[in-house]
Design a protein around this motif. Structure first.
Motif, PDB file in Angstrom:
ATOM      1  N   VAL A 108       0.836  -1.196   0.000  1.00 12.20           N
ATOM      2  CA  VAL A 108       0.000   0.000   0.000  1.00 12.20           C
ATOM      3  C   VAL A 108       0.873   1.248   0.000  1.00 12.20           C
ATOM      4  N   ARG A 109       1.911   1.231   0.821  1.00 12.97           N
ATOM      5  CA  ARG A 109       2.787   2.394   0.915  1.00 12.97           C
ATOM      6  C   ARG A 109       3.448   2.706  -0.413  1.00 12.97           C
ATOM      7  N   GLN A 110       3.897   1.680  -1.091  1.00 13.30           N
ATOM      8  CA  GLN A 110       4.570   1.914  -2.355  1.00 13.30           C
ATOM      9  C   GLN A 110       3.622   2.504  -3.398  1.00 13.30           C
ATOM     10  N   LEU A 111       2.387   1.976  -3.456  1.00 14.58           N
ATOM     11  CA  LEU A 111       1.431   2.514  -4.413  1.00 14.58           C
ATOM     12  C   LEU A 111       0.990   3.927  -4.039  1.00 14.58           C
ATOM     13  N   ARG A 167      -7.253  -1.865  -3.158  1.00 15.56           N
ATOM     14  CA  ARG A 167      -7.864  -2.805  -4.094  1.00 15.56           C
ATOM     15  C   ARG A 167      -6.840  -3.804  -4.626  1.00 15.56           C
ATOM     16  N   ALA A 168      -5.638  -3.327  -4.957  1.00 17.21           N
ATOM     17  CA  ALA A 168      -4.649  -4.202  -5.580  1.00 17.21           C
ATOM     18  C   ALA A 168      -3.922  -5.075  -4.576  1.00 17.21           C
ATOM     19  N   SER A 169      -3.888  -4.692  -3.299  1.00 19.45           N
ATOM     20  CA  SER A 169      -3.100  -5.422  -2.319  1.00 19.45           C
ATOM     21  C   SER A 169      -3.959  -6.315  -1.419  1.00 19.45           C
ATOM     22  N   ARG A 170      -5.236  -6.511  -1.798  1.00 13.84           N
ATOM     23  CA  ARG A 170      -6.159  -7.178  -0.897  1.00 13.84           C
ATOM     24  C   ARG A 170      -6.212  -8.687  -1.100  1.00 13.84           C
ATOM     25  N   SER A 171      -5.778  -9.178  -2.226  1.00 13.20           N
ATOM     26  CA  SER A 171      -6.014 -10.583  -2.563  1.00 13.20           C
ATOM     27  C   SER A 171      -4.861 -11.474  -2.138  1.00 13.20           C
ATOM     28  N   ASP A 172      -5.070 -12.793  -2.314  1.00 12.76           N
ATOM     29  CA  ASP A 172      -4.110 -13.815  -1.899  1.00 12.76           C
ATOM     30  C   ASP A 172      -3.007 -13.946  -2.933  1.00 12.76           C
ATOM     31  N   PRO A 173      -1.733 -13.740  -2.570  1.00 17.49           N
ATOM     32  CA  PRO A 173      -0.653 -13.780  -3.560  1.00 17.49           C
ATOM     33  C   PRO A 173      -0.552 -15.117  -4.259  1.00 17.49           C
ATOM     34  N   ILE A 206      -6.472   8.971  -4.333  1.00 14.76           N
ATOM     35  CA  ILE A 206      -6.332   8.165  -5.545  1.00 14.76           C
ATOM     36  C   ILE A 206      -5.471   6.936  -5.271  1.00 14.76           C
ATOM     37  N   GLY A 207      -4.366   7.149  -4.559  1.00 17.22           N
ATOM     38  CA  GLY A 207      -3.468   6.026  -4.271  1.00 17.22           C
ATOM     39  C   GLY A 207      -4.094   4.995  -3.360  1.00 17.22           C
ATOM     40  N   LEU A 208      -4.847   5.421  -2.353  1.00 12.69           N
ATOM     41  CA  LEU A 208      -5.451   4.469  -1.423  1.00 12.69           C
ATOM     42  C   LEU A 208      -6.495   3.605  -2.107  1.00 12.69           C
ATOM     43  N   VAL A 209      -7.297   4.219  -2.985  1.00  7.76           N
ATOM     44  CA  VAL A 209      -8.300   3.428  -3.706  1.00  7.76           C
ATOM     45  C   VAL A 209      -7.638   2.321  -4.498  1.00  7.76           C
ATOM     46  N   ALA A 210      -6.580   2.674  -5.209  1.00 11.78           N
ATOM     47  CA  ALA A 210      -5.888   1.669  -6.020  1.00 11.78           C
ATOM     48  C   ALA A 210      -5.110   0.690  -5.158  1.00 11.78           C
ATOM     49  N   ALA A 211      -4.446   1.177  -4.112  1.00 12.14           N
ATOM     50  CA  ALA A 211      -3.560   0.332  -3.317  1.00 12.14           C
ATOM     51  C   ALA A 211      -4.329  -0.727  -2.542  1.00 12.14           C
TER      52      ALA A 211
END
Length: 876
Positions: free
Chosen positions: A395-398, A466-472, A459-464
């Protein structure tokens, strides 16, 4: 754990220096344990026996993982500030590399954010200067503006006797000052026309401001003058030796005693100088003559509401002690800022809300774009997560990436705003009240950068998230691709529906203002504006006594008639649509009015041939001519006044008075003329009267010239005739009547134009969002469309399917936006003319425009869907 087990000690050494090394070691140990189990099962052992053997040789993998996680937590607790900065530096380096690999995304996001931030900065600069910046006076909360208000809510100036009664009777008020502003001619080579304020002795003490140079006015001053900082620079070149200099305003010779600082703009930036009112003439001491603006300072410890009550009570007591001297008026008490800003607040709040809505639209678009980009990088993010990167780290990176874009957009937006601000100031209506200077200062800059950072963070939190929520693991196996696609489509549709709703509100407001503007433009002014040149001239009383003044103006039409292209010429004391006419209550011979029942009349002075020159029709009686020289007091009234009191058409020969009946003469009505919008096009026609100039001469008159061709070409020749025998005669306002009418519409044109520009921006952003949804839908369902085509579906059916998907999203936004638009547009009721806030046509047109836009934005992706190749899609 023994060193023989995967060399854990060797790996532990690098653990403290590599980010996420403990998680990496844990993953490797777990993977090695599974290999031992499979090897034992390949030799014929059962699963339970194989795991027991692996535990004997390796140890419990759960204990290994927990030990690594404990070590990771220990390491995290020992992170120093230097290491945190190093991590941030790594994130920034990663962000810059990522943006360098995606220049189109970086340029699109950064430029969009920069433009909307610049628009927000410009609007906020004006709003802050007018409505928010602290007033430059000591304890401004104790300052109150004083006016009189009628029972109908009409606010007007306050009379001198009422001011004196307030000073004597209001408790809790430290002092009361007053002023009246006036336009005069500064006698220099250019003879500019400037606005000055005649002030009472308490004016400057109430405000509590000192002069930058010299001093302010004192009670003993009679012929003294204090200059504004702007006038000192503009007309006197910021001369440091200005104190003691003698200047002439009209025919008054005054001595400059002070220069105010730049921040002093009271009551507004138009005022170029302040001078003492001097002895109050008898005509100002009439309680029915309302010409002053009042300002009061409350005593320390007196609350504002308490002070208001005491002031209102004091005026009520004063009026009860003087029955019959004035109509029923109450005291209109407002805070000083409310008094100074006038009607500007609704307009500015509308613009601020609109530009904020455009910012939300842009953020929604960028959030969708950023989320799409993040979802396209799921493999990269999943690999980082599998190697031990925590969700917070991802999240931080995004978010850092979005913050970098936000900072860049904010800085560029501020630069654009600084460049565009002078142009915006030139576009603002000249009557916009601004108690402080409109400058892009530190507060505006900090606020603008804060908005940019918040936009980037959101903007970053919405994307971050969403993108970091799933199982790797499942992501890397590709088992959630369809789920990710559905979630991505749902996110895009939600953002587009919100964009459509916000766009609908802005478009409906813009439509209402445009229809109002069109309605005002369509109002018949009551005279012909085409072919009419105008100018204003002032005859100094020091050189032109009454007889000379009358003779000069009497010969003016003949002198102007000799100019080529001039058909006729005349003059009037105040041009139509200028708000420059005086008013007085009517008295009618043989009729008695109850207190407050007599309506007010406007009065103008006019030369013969005025009505024919400007195109005002003569309804009854006659115009002025040479016989109207003051021997018999006559007047011409407008049709509205005649219809009100003489509906039978018998107004000719009747006698009226205008103003205080004890001091005004009877005027005989000799003519009735058509109604004219003398105040403003959007204001209802009032009761207007005209008197011949020779009857009560004035030194300042506005010249009107009817031309056979272009009045702009004749206007300079008019100036030459006016100054023919007196080169120093003050002449200003040279131009055409059409320009005057356009100038009166400038505030409405500005508001409607800016909101229309915001509406166009909202349409563009919404269309981009709609196109994005349609394009993603086509890309995601390409195989489905190919199969449909292969099974016999026509291209029209496929296009209808794609367009229908987009229209459903737009319809949801319209359903949300219509009630919101109906509710919010009611807030601009005061800005509308002949249009109601709930006007269905404006709202339905906005909805229809968005629907048409959705079809247009979806057409290209829909056409692309019909080109899908079934063979290639099935092969893929």
């Amino acid at each position: 754990m023994p060193r023989r087990r995967l060399g854990f000690g060797a790996r532990l050494k690098g653990f403290w220096w590599k980010p996420d090394a403990a998680h990496e070691v844990a993953e490797e140990l777990t993977h090695h344990f599974e290999l031992l189990v499979r090897d034992a099962m390949d030799r014929g052992l059962s699963r339970e026996a194989a795991m027991a053997e692996a535990r004997t040789r390796f140890g419990d993998p759960g204990l290994v993982r927990r030990e690594c996680e404990d070590l990771a937590q220990a390491r995290d607790r020992k992170v120093s500030m230097r290491e945190m900065l190093a991590d941030l530096r790594d994130d920034l380096r990663w962000t810059l590399r990522s943006l360098r690999r995606s220049p189109a995304y970086a340029l699109a996001s950064g430029s969009t954010l920069a433009l909307v931030v610049a628009a927000n900065a410009l609007v906020f600069t004006v709003v802050y200067a007018v409505l928010l910046r602290p007033l430059p006076y000591p304890e401004p909360d104790r300052l109150l503006g004083l006016n009189e208000g009628s029972t109908e809510g009409f606010v007007q100036e306050i009379s001198w006797p009422n001011l004196e009664d307030l000073r004597a009777g209001a408790k809790g008020v430290a002092s009361i000052g007053a002023w009246l502003d006036w336009d005069v001619t500064l006698v220099t080579e250019d003879t500019p026309r400037i606005s000055i304020a005649y002030t009472t002795p308490d004016f400057f003490p109430v405000l509590g401001r000192s002069a930058m140079l010299g001093r302010t006015l004192e009670p003993s001053d009679e012929k003294a003058l204090v200059l504004s900082h702007g006038a000192w620079q503009t007309y006197f070149g910021a001369d440091p030796a200005i104190l003691g200099r003698v200047i002439t305003l009209n025919s008054d010779v005054l001595t400059v005693v002070g220069v105010m600082p730049p921040s002093f703009r009271f009551p507004d930036a138009r005022i170029a100088a302040w001078m003492p009112l001097g002895p109050v003439p008898d005509w100002m001491r009439n309680r029915a003559v309302h010409i002053f603006q009042g300002i009061a300072r409350l005593e320390p410890g007196v609350a504002r509401d308490q002070g208001e009550v005491r002031l209102v009570q004091a005026l009520a007591q004063a009026q009860s002690g003087h029955p019959g001297e004035d109509g029923p008026h109450g005291l209109a008490v407002r805070s000083l800022r409310e008094r100074l800003t006038g009607d500007a607040r609704p307009v500015l709040m509308l613009l601020l809300g609109s530009v904020a809505a455009v910012l939300l639209l842009a953020c929604a678009n960028l959030a969708g774009l950023t989320a799409t980009r993040a979802l396209q990088r799921e493999s990269e993010l999943s690999l980082r997560a599998a190697l031990g990167a925590s969700r917070g780290r991802l999240v931080r990176q995004l978010v850092v990436e979005s913050l970098v874009l936000g900072i860049a957009g904010g800085v560029v937006g501020l630069a654009l705003a600084a460049v565009a601000l002078p142009r915006l100031l030139g576009m603002l209506p000249s009557d916009l009240p601004s108690p402080t200077a409109v400058v892009l200062d530190r507060t505006v800059a900090i606020g603008t950068l804060g908005v940019a950072l918040l936009a980037g963070l959101g903007i970053g939190l919405v994307a971050a998230f969403r993108a970091s929520r799933s199982d790797p693991a499942r992501k890397m196996q590709g088992s959630t691709a369809s789920t990710a696609g559905r979630e991505r489509l749902l996110l895009q549709r939600s953002l587009v529906a919100a964009q459509v709703a916000i766009s609908l509100v802005i478009l409906a407001g813009a439509g209402l203002l445009l229809r109002s503007f069109r309605a005002v433009v369509g109002v018949d002014p009551g005279f012909r504006t085409d072919g009419l040149a105008v100018a204003t001239v002032a005859l100094p009383s020091s050189r032109y006594k009454t007889d000379a003044m009358v003779a000069w103006y009497a010969g003016l039409p003949e002198r102007l008639g000799a100019v080529p292209g001039v058909l006729s010429a005349s003059a009037v004391s105040s041009l139509p649509i200028t708000l420059g006419d005086g008013k007085g209550d009517i008295s009618i011979e043989g009729r008695t009015f109850a207190m407050g029942e007599a309506p007010g009349l406007s009065y103008r002075r006019a030369l013969p041939n005025y009505f024919r020159t400007v195109g005002i029709p003569l309804i009854q009686g006659r115009e002025f001519d040479a016989r109207d020289n003051g021997d018999q007091m006559v007047v011409i009234i407008n049709e509205a006044l005649a219809r009100k009191f003489w509906p039978g058409g018998d107004a000719i020969g009747k006698r009226i008075k205008i103003g205080p009946p004890e001091r005004e003469p009877w005027l005989t009505i000799v003519g009735v003329v058509g109604d004219v919008h003398n105040e403003a096009l959007e204001r209802a026609v009032g009761f207007d009267t005209y008197e011949p100039h020779a009857q009560r001469p004035r030194g300042t008159m506005s010249v009107v010239v009817r031309t056979s061709g272009n009045p702009r070409a004749v206007a300079p020749l008019v100036r030459g005739v006016l100054q023919q025998n007196d080169a120093g005669l003050p002449v200003w306002g040279v131009g055409t009547m059409e320009e005057r009418v356009r100038g009166s519409l400038a505030p409405r044109r500005f508001t409607a134009g800016v909101l229309t520009a915001f509406g166009a921006s909202a349409l563009l952003l919404a269309s981009i969002g709609i196109y994005g949804v349609a394009a993603y839908l086509v890309g995601r369902r390409k195989r489905e469309f190919a199969i449909r085509l292969a099974l016999g579906a026509s291209g029209t059916q496929v296009r209808r399917l794609v367009v229908g998907e987009s229209l459903r999203v737009v319809l949801i936004g319209i359903v949300i936006g219509l009630p919101a638009g109906l509710a919010l547009t009611s807030l601009i009721r005061g800005l509308l003319f002949n249009v109601k806030p709930g006007d269905p046509l404006s709202h339905l047109l906005a909805a229809g425009l968005l629907g048409a836009l959705a079809i247009a934005a979806t057409w290209l992706p829909a056409r692309r869907a019909t080109k899908a190749d079934p063979v290639s899609s099935l092969r893929e």
